[in-house]
Design a protein around this motif. Sequence first.
Motif, mmCIF file in Angstrom:
data_model
loop_
_atom_site.group_PDB
_atom_site.id
_atom_site.type_symbol
_atom_site.label_atom_id
_atom_site.label_comp_id
_atom_site.label_asym_id
_atom_site.label_seq_id
_atom_site.Cartn_x
_atom_site.Cartn_y
_atom_site.Cartn_z
ATOM 1 N N ASN A 1 0.827 -1.217 0.000
ATOM 2 C CA ASN A 1 0.000 0.000 0.000
ATOM 3 C C ASN A 1 0.857 1.262 0.000
ATOM 4 O O ASN A 1 0.550 2.228 -0.708
ATOM 5 C CB ASN A 1 -0.932 0.019 1.222
ATOM 6 C CG ASN A 1 -2.130 -0.897 1.029
ATOM 7 O OD1 ASN A 1 -2.428 -1.316 -0.094
ATOM 8 N ND2 ASN A 1 -2.825 -1.205 2.100
ATOM 9 N N PHE A 2 1.942 1.242 0.786
ATOM 10 C CA PHE A 2 2.855 2.405 0.759
ATOM 11 C C PHE A 2 3.434 2.563 -0.649
ATOM 12 O O PHE A 2 3.586 3.675 -1.156
ATOM 13 C CB PHE A 2 4.005 2.229 1.764
ATOM 14 C CG PHE A 2 3.621 2.548 3.192
ATOM 15 C CD1 PHE A 2 3.226 3.827 3.554
ATOM 16 C CD2 PHE A 2 3.673 1.578 4.183
ATOM 17 C CE1 PHE A 2 2.878 4.137 4.870
ATOM 18 C CE2 PHE A 2 3.319 1.863 5.497
ATOM 19 C CZ PHE A 2 2.920 3.149 5.839
ATOM 20 N N ALA B 1 1.633 6.431 -7.223
ATOM 21 C CA ALA B 1 0.665 7.460 -7.657
ATOM 22 C C ALA B 1 1.376 8.764 -8.016
ATOM 23 O O ALA B 1 0.918 9.501 -8.892
ATOM 24 C CB ALA B 1 -0.353 7.696 -6.549
ATOM 25 N N THR B 2 2.511 9.013 -7.370
ATOM 26 C CA THR B 2 3.221 10.284 -7.624
ATOM 27 C C THR B 2 3.907 10.271 -8.988
ATOM 28 O O THR B 2 4.313 11.319 -9.477
ATOM 29 C CB THR B 2 4.267 10.594 -6.512
ATOM 30 O OG1 THR B 2 5.307 9.606 -6.583
ATOM 31 C CG2 THR B 2 3.647 10.590 -5.121
ATOM 32 N N ILE B 3 4.074 9.086 -9.581
ATOM 33 C CA ILE B 3 4.721 9.015 -10.910
ATOM 34 C C ILE B 3 3.796 8.316 -11.914
ATOM 35 O O ILE B 3 4.252 7.738 -12.901
ATOM 36 C CB ILE B 3 6.091 8.294 -10.844
ATOM 37 C CG1 ILE B 3 5.943 6.852 -10.307
ATOM 38 C CG2 ILE B 3 7.113 9.070 -10.030
ATOM 39 C CD1 ILE B 3 6.955 5.897 -10.896
ATOM 40 N N ALA C 1 -6.403 -3.553 -6.221
ATOM 41 C CA ALA C 1 -7.064 -2.951 -7.386
ATOM 42 C C ALA C 1 -7.835 -1.700 -6.956
ATOM 43 O O ALA C 1 -7.763 -0.659 -7.626
ATOM 44 C CB ALA C 1 -7.998 -3.964 -8.041
ATOM 45 N N SER C 2 -8.535 -1.772 -5.819
ATOM 46 C CA SER C 2 -9.297 -0.599 -5.347
ATOM 47 C C SER C 2 -8.371 0.577 -5.057
ATOM 48 O O SER C 2 -8.689 1.712 -5.390
ATOM 49 C CB SER C 2 -10.041 -0.894 -4.047
ATOM 50 O OG SER C 2 -10.878 -1.964 -4.207
ATOM 51 N N ARG C 3 -7.233 0.277 -4.418
ATOM 52 C CA ARG C 3 -6.320 1.379 -4.062
ATOM 53 C C ARG C 3 -5.711 1.998 -5.315
ATOM 54 O O ARG C 3 -5.554 3.211 -5.406
ATOM 55 C CB ARG C 3 -5.224 0.839 -3.127
ATOM 56 C CG ARG C 3 -4.516 1.948 -2.347
ATOM 57 C CD ARG C 3 -3.549 1.343 -1.346
ATOM 58 N NE ARG C 3 -2.951 2.335 -0.473
ATOM 59 C CZ ARG C 3 -3.375 2.620 0.752
ATOM 60 N NH1 ARG C 3 -4.415 2.009 1.254
ATOM 61 N NH2 ARG C 3 -2.765 3.548 1.486
ATOM 62 N N HIS D 1 -6.322 5.946 -6.859
ATOM 63 C CA HIS D 1 -5.249 6.882 -7.238
ATOM 64 C C HIS D 1 -5.314 7.238 -8.727
ATOM 65 O O HIS D 1 -4.436 7.942 -9.232
ATOM 66 C CB HIS D 1 -3.882 6.265 -6.950
ATOM 67 C CG HIS D 1 -3.454 6.375 -5.512
ATOM 68 N ND1 HIS D 1 -3.334 7.576 -4.856
ATOM 69 C CD2 HIS D 1 -3.090 5.431 -4.610
ATOM 70 C CE1 HIS D 1 -2.916 7.373 -3.609
ATOM 71 N NE2 HIS D 1 -2.775 6.072 -3.435
ATOM 72 N N GLY D 2 -6.288 6.678 -9.438
ATOM 73 C CA GLY D 2 -6.402 6.977 -10.872
ATOM 74 C C GLY D 2 -5.382 6.236 -11.720
ATOM 75 O O GLY D 2 -5.052 6.674 -12.832
#
Length: 222
Positions: free
Chosen positions: A33-34, A40-42, A57-59, A63-64
Amino acid sequence: MTQDELKQAVARAAIEYVIDGEIIGVGTGSTANFFIDELATIKSRIRGAVASSEATASRLHAHGISVYDLNDVASMPVYIDGADEINAQGAMIKGGGAALTREKIVASVARKFICIADGSKLVETLGKFPLPVEVIPMAHACVARALAALGGQPELRLKDGKPMTTDNGCFILDVKGLRITDPVALEAQINNIVGVVTVGLFAQRGADVGLLGTEEGVKKIE
Ligand code: 5RP
């Protein structure tokens, strides 16, 4: 540093292994998860991800990040996931989060397995952490007898007093008391028990790189 800070440090270090323009395999659990939060930042740099569980998959979706069906992905360069135990050779016990079968499947399609974990997961001999074994529900009792014959003490994993069900609709037996000196052989032996879906030993295909969070920084084993 707290355990979460160590997990976050390895998650950040794993970003270096992400290949631009490619699909990445993503594991399950608190360390994964981390990693997803770092990914998500890249996210604009990658095509998307294949998830090893519904939770992952949900996480990723939240984050798109595009989530691909594994059936639409022929190969991927990297799979990144945590572990419950890892030894110096990269053999692991996984499945504390009950996602072992999908984790093993997604990892099998990746060219490189990067394991991210806090340093407490590094062990000399695997087996202190109870070994998860995913089983077909109708077979949990006979598989438990076969595992007891191997010297283990299997226990059906429960949730709210009932057998916990995996994303695949199966049950988990957690096997205590195994001192795993030959993880490759034991993986084959347990996988051969009729009724077993997957054993949480990842030794035949272990980690290619281990990134371990310690007070002295991120240590690498390969
Ligand atoms: C889930 C797993 C996890 O990778 C393992 O349980 C480690 O989890 P965490 O990162 O929360 O310590 O195998 O099935």
